[in-house]
Design an enzyme around this catalytic site. Structure first.
Site, short mmCIF file in Angstrom:
data_model
loop_
_atom_site.label_atom_id
_atom_site.label_comp_id
_atom_site.label_asym_id
_atom_site.label_seq_id
_atom_site.Cartn_x
_atom_site.Cartn_y
_atom_site.Cartn_z
N LYS A 85 -5.63 3.78 7.45
CA LYS A 85 -6.03 5.01 6.74
C LYS A 85 -5.83 6.24 7.62
CE LYS A 85 -6.54 3.18 2.90
NZ LYS A 85 -5.83 3.60 1.68
N TYR A 116 -7.71 -1.82 8.95
CA TYR A 116 -7.90 -0.96 7.77
C TYR A 116 -8.09 0.50 8.20
CZ TYR A 116 -9.75 1.21 3.59
OH TYR A 116 -9.94 2.06 2.53
P1 NAP Z 1 -9.47 -2.46 -5.70
O1 NAP Z 1 -10.41 -2.27 -6.82
O2 NAP Z 1 -9.46 -3.76 -4.97
O3 NAP Z 1 -8.00 -2.12 -6.22
C1 NAP Z 1 -6.88 -2.35 -5.43
C2 NAP Z 1 -5.63 -2.21 -6.28
O4 NAP Z 1 -4.50 -2.43 -5.40
C3 NAP Z 1 -5.55 -3.23 -7.38
O5 NAP Z 1 -4.92 -2.69 -8.50
C4 NAP Z 1 -4.67 -4.31 -6.76
O6 NAP Z 1 -3.94 -5.05 -7.72
C5 NAP Z 1 -3.69 -3.47 -5.96
N1 NAP Z 1 -3.05 -4.28 -4.93
C6 NAP Z 1 -3.64 -5.04 -3.96
N2 NAP Z 1 -2.70 -5.69 -3.24
C7 NAP Z 1 -1.50 -5.32 -3.76
C8 NAP Z 1 -0.15 -5.64 -3.44
N3 NAP Z 1 0.13 -6.48 -2.43
N4 NAP Z 1 0.83 -5.11 -4.19
C9 NAP Z 1 0.54 -4.27 -5.22
N5 NAP Z 1 -0.71 -3.92 -5.56
C10 NAP Z 1 -1.72 -4.43 -4.84
O7 NAP Z 1 -9.72 -1.37 -4.55
P2 NAP Z 1 -9.98 0.20 -4.60
O8 NAP Z 1 -11.28 0.45 -3.95
O9 NAP Z 1 -9.75 0.75 -5.97
O10 NAP Z 1 -8.84 0.68 -3.62
C11 NAP Z 1 -7.85 1.63 -3.99
C12 NAP Z 1 -7.54 2.51 -2.80
O11 NAP Z 1 -8.72 3.24 -2.46
C13 NAP Z 1 -7.14 1.76 -1.54
O12 NAP Z 1 -6.08 2.43 -0.91
C14 NAP Z 1 -8.39 1.82 -0.67
O13 NAP Z 1 -8.08 1.76 0.69
C15 NAP Z 1 -8.92 3.18 -1.06
N6 NAP Z 1 -10.35 3.41 -0.77
C16 NAP Z 1 -11.30 2.63 -1.33
C17 NAP Z 1 -12.64 2.85 -1.03
C18 NAP Z 1 -13.75 2.03 -1.62
O14 NAP Z 1 -14.89 2.13 -1.12
N7 NAP Z 1 -13.53 1.24 -2.66
C19 NAP Z 1 -12.99 3.87 -0.14
C20 NAP Z 1 -11.97 4.65 0.41
C21 NAP Z 1 -10.66 4.41 0.09
P3 NAP Z 1 -3.90 -6.68 -7.74
O15 NAP Z 1 -5.25 -7.08 -8.19
O16 NAP Z 1 -2.81 -6.98 -8.67
O17 NAP Z 1 -3.64 -7.14 -6.34
#
Ligand code: NAP
Length: 266
Positions: A159, A155
């Site tokens: 990033k 991961y």
């Molecule tokens: P999340 O709530 O788990 O959302 C992830 C999204 O990605 C969901 O809409 C999911 O849809 C979609 N997704 C997952 N696998 C997929 C696939 N194979 N094809 C198409 N869509 C897919 O997570 P989040 O925290 O919002 O993450 C969003 C972004 O923010 C990511 O890039 C993550 O690395 C980044 N981020 C998150 C955090 C944190 O602390 N949460 C911190 C830094 C960066 P489905 O349910 O349909 O799979």
């Protein structure tokens, strides 16, 4: 969706949940029509919610960890016959645990989604933006891009890739009229940690930022054409500043304290 809309069009990946859901909501509230994508059927329900603010919304269910899934999304976008004004490449997953124990397929799917889909959709959609001399690209990176990430090693590396990719494209496109912005959230309240199997870690169990606030900051930075934004708390900004001066070995040790299995109880 018609082809003659006067509203701008935004594409948001990973829009069914978390930061992507909130990003799509902000786009809709700010007058954009939307193409939203996720892997599971929940994206159709999310699309209905975004439509409440008057946006025309096209939802696409596709596995963006695969070449075919990215092509399907691209062809659906192209079939609308509309220009893409903003592209938010946000879909991403984590895989937590000791690298020698995590599932190979899960690690490779993570790379396919976090890295592959970002490159694929940028490759497909940027050329038209550059040809017409306008457009905005927002890439969801992470504070994790600034440090090695033990117990979520692929991961953190993914990033670091997208952060470098965003900054490189930004420079390449400097005089093109197209802006590239990296959104760098810290720990944010979404399904991310649970999906990644990180519930029993200090970071998984700890305080997190609000996804709507993180998305708002990302949207504003993108609209302002900034190169990046460290979203969320002051702590995230301090961490990002510290990351500029600390050696990689020290950052890896610090990160271990947050992501080692069982660290939630320490
Ligand atoms: P999340 O709530 O788990 O959302 C992830 C999204 O990605 C969901 O809409 C999911 O849809 C979609 N997704 C997952 N696998 C997929 C696939 N194979 N094809 C198409 N869509 C897919 O997570 P989040 O925290 O919002 O993450 C969003 C972004 O923010 C990511 O890039 C993550 O690395 C980044 N981020 C998150 C955090 C944190 O602390 N949460 C911190 C830094 C960066 P489905 O349910 O349909 O799979």
């Amino acid at each position: 969706m018609t082809t003659s809309a006067s509203r701008p069009l935004a594409v948001v990946t990973g829009a069914s949940d978390g930061i992507g859901y909130e990003l799509a909501k902000v786009f809709a509230e700010n007058g954009f029509d939307l193409v939203v994508c996720a892997e599971d059927p929940g994206i159709a329900e999310a699309a209905q919610a975004f439509g409440a603010s008057g946006a025309r919304v096209e939802s696409v269910q596709a596995d963006l960890a695969t070449f075919e899934g990215n092509e399907r999304l691209f062809h659906r976008i192209r079939s609308l016959g509309r220009r893409v004004d903003a592209l938010a490449l946000n879909a991403g997953v984590g895989v937590g645990g000791p690298f020698i124990e995590t599932d190979l397929r899960a690690d490779l799917d993570l790379i396919g989604l976090n890295v592959g889909s970002t490159v694929h959709l940028a490759k497909r959609l940027l050329p038209e933006m550059v040809r017409r001399g306008g457009g905005r690209l927002l890439i969801t990176s992470s504070i994790a891009s600034t440090m090695p990430a033990p117990f979520e090693a692929t991961y953190g590396a993914s990033k670091a890739f997208v952060q470098s990719f965003a900054q490189a494209l930004r420079e390449e496109l400097r005089n093109s009229g197209v802006t590239v912005t990296a959104l760098m959230p810290g720990p944010t309240e979404t399904s991310f940690f649970h999906r990644a199997g990180l519930d029993d870690t200090k970071v998984g169990a700890g305080r997190k930022d609000d996804a709507a606030e993180v998305a708002r900051q990302g949207f504003e930075a993108m609209m302002a054409g900034k190169d990046h934004v460290v979203a969320g708390s002051v702590k995230n900004n301090l961490e990002a500043m510290g990351a500029k001066v600390l050696p990689e070995t020290a950052k890896a040790k610090l990160h271990r304290g947050l992501t080692e299995p069982g660290s939630a109880d320490e």
